[in-house]
Design a protein around this motif. Sequence first.
Motif, short mmCIF file in Angstrom:
data_model
loop_
_atom_site.label_atom_id
_atom_site.label_comp_id
_atom_site.label_asym_id
_atom_site.label_seq_id
_atom_site.Cartn_x
_atom_site.Cartn_y
_atom_site.Cartn_z
N CYS A 172 58.69 -16.45 13.87
CA CYS A 172 57.31 -16.05 14.18
C CYS A 172 56.44 -16.03 12.93
O CYS A 172 55.24 -16.36 12.99
N VAL A 173 57.01 -15.64 11.80
CA VAL A 173 56.27 -15.66 10.53
C VAL A 173 55.85 -17.09 10.20
O VAL A 173 54.70 -17.34 9.80
N PHE A 174 56.74 -18.03 10.39
CA PHE A 174 56.43 -19.44 10.11
C PHE A 174 55.30 -19.92 11.02
O PHE A 174 54.36 -20.58 10.57
N ILE A 175 55.37 -19.56 12.30
CA ILE A 175 54.34 -19.97 13.26
C ILE A 175 53.00 -19.29 12.94
O ILE A 175 51.95 -19.93 12.95
N GLY A 176 53.06 -17.98 12.63
CA GLY A 176 51.84 -17.24 12.34
C GLY A 176 51.12 -17.75 11.11
O GLY A 176 49.89 -17.84 11.08
N ILE A 177 51.87 -18.08 10.07
CA ILE A 177 51.27 -18.60 8.83
C ILE A 177 50.64 -19.97 9.09
O ILE A 177 49.54 -20.26 8.60
N HIS A 178 51.32 -20.79 9.87
CA HIS A 178 50.81 -22.13 10.16
C HIS A 178 49.50 -22.07 10.95
O HIS A 178 48.59 -22.87 10.71
N ARG A 179 49.40 -21.10 11.88
CA ARG A 179 48.23 -21.01 12.75
C ARG A 179 47.21 -19.98 12.27
O ARG A 179 46.16 -19.83 12.87
N HIS A 180 47.53 -19.26 11.21
CA HIS A 180 46.69 -18.17 10.70
C HIS A 180 46.45 -17.10 11.77
O HIS A 180 45.39 -16.49 11.82
N SER A 181 47.44 -16.92 12.62
CA SER A 181 47.35 -15.92 13.70
C SER A 181 47.95 -14.60 13.20
O SER A 181 49.03 -14.19 13.63
N TRP A 182 47.23 -13.95 12.30
CA TRP A 182 47.77 -12.76 11.65
C TRP A 182 47.91 -11.58 12.61
O TRP A 182 48.90 -10.85 12.56
N LEU A 183 46.92 -11.39 13.48
CA LEU A 183 47.00 -10.28 14.44
C LEU A 183 48.16 -10.49 15.40
O LEU A 183 48.89 -9.54 15.71
N TRP A 184 48.33 -11.72 15.86
CA TRP A 184 49.46 -12.03 16.74
C TRP A 184 50.78 -11.77 16.03
O TRP A 184 51.72 -11.23 16.61
N LEU A 185 50.84 -12.14 14.75
CA LEU A 185 52.07 -11.99 13.99
C LEU A 185 52.48 -10.54 13.84
O LEU A 185 53.64 -10.18 14.07
N ILE A 186 51.54 -9.67 13.46
CA ILE A 186 51.91 -8.26 13.31
C ILE A 186 52.17 -7.62 14.67
O ILE A 186 52.91 -6.64 14.77
N SER A 187 51.55 -8.19 15.73
CA SER A 187 51.83 -7.69 17.07
C SER A 187 53.28 -7.97 17.44
O SER A 187 53.89 -7.22 18.20
N VAL A 188 53.82 -9.06 16.90
CA VAL A 188 55.23 -9.38 17.12
C VAL A 188 56.11 -8.28 16.53
O VAL A 188 57.05 -7.80 17.18
N PHE A 189 55.79 -7.86 15.31
CA PHE A 189 56.56 -6.79 14.67
C PHE A 189 56.36 -5.47 15.42
O PHE A 189 57.28 -4.65 15.50
N ASN A 190 55.17 -5.26 15.97
CA ASN A 190 54.92 -4.07 16.76
C ASN A 190 55.77 -4.08 18.02
O ASN A 190 56.33 -3.06 18.43
#
Length: 258
Positions: free
Chosen positions: A138-156
């Motif tokens: 998910c970190v790889f996908i989030g960095i590629h798409r700049h989807s930072w809110l989505w990425l931290i939502s994954v950790f949440n």
Amino acid sequence: MGDWHSIHLKILYEVLGWVAFVAWSISFYPQIIMNFRRKSVVGLNFDFVILNLTKHSSYLIYNVVLFFSTTVQAQYRHKFGSNQMIPVAANDVAFSTHAVLLTAFTLFQIFIYERKTQRFSKVAITIVCIVWLSAAVCVFIGIHRHSWLWLISVFNTIQVVMTVIKYVPQAFMNFRLKSTDGFSIGNILLDLLGGVTNYGQMTVQSVDQKSWVNFYGNIGKTLLSLVSIFFDILFIIQHYVLYPAKKKKDELPIQSSS
């Protein structure tokens, strides 16, 4: 942060937040102290600890990024409204940091104190490995798409799922042994206080803002409180009602026969 409409509710919000922080933070110590005094971790479920460490680590990542990153905060407001307050307070960051350190120390105690035949289960180890491997993807996908809110939502989401899972091994172990010996009830009582006040803090913020986005915008924190309260009540019932501590024979006074 958004503006408060009531200074009294703002003060109450801060008070409840720090009460939750203190209660949750102190809740780690009874188990650590018990382990130290007994020089044993027998009765403490090891899966509970390792799953708890994964949970708190994920929650720390979520809280730190959302609290300090203006980019993520901008994405949050774009999604939920420009006038919405960020649902992470300073006490959340402080608690998460403290929780990771104390849980890691408890894990350290497992390796240095008596544990008899207890060990980590393959299921728990597999779950932890899958969780962190998925997080890496998910970190790889989030960095590629700049989807930072989505990425931290994954950790949440990870911390919510781990909150649900982590209590099960200890609850089942208590049921199987028909005992809560070795598992600190002080931890549970303080955790319950933290859960209730944390939920109250979110409610106060929602009342002031006249919006319940604080709950569904931070569903992880909402479910965290509810799940924690449910299992805390279960552990309290196990400890005081179902499996009350029995006095050891060697603790009873020896009466001489006449």
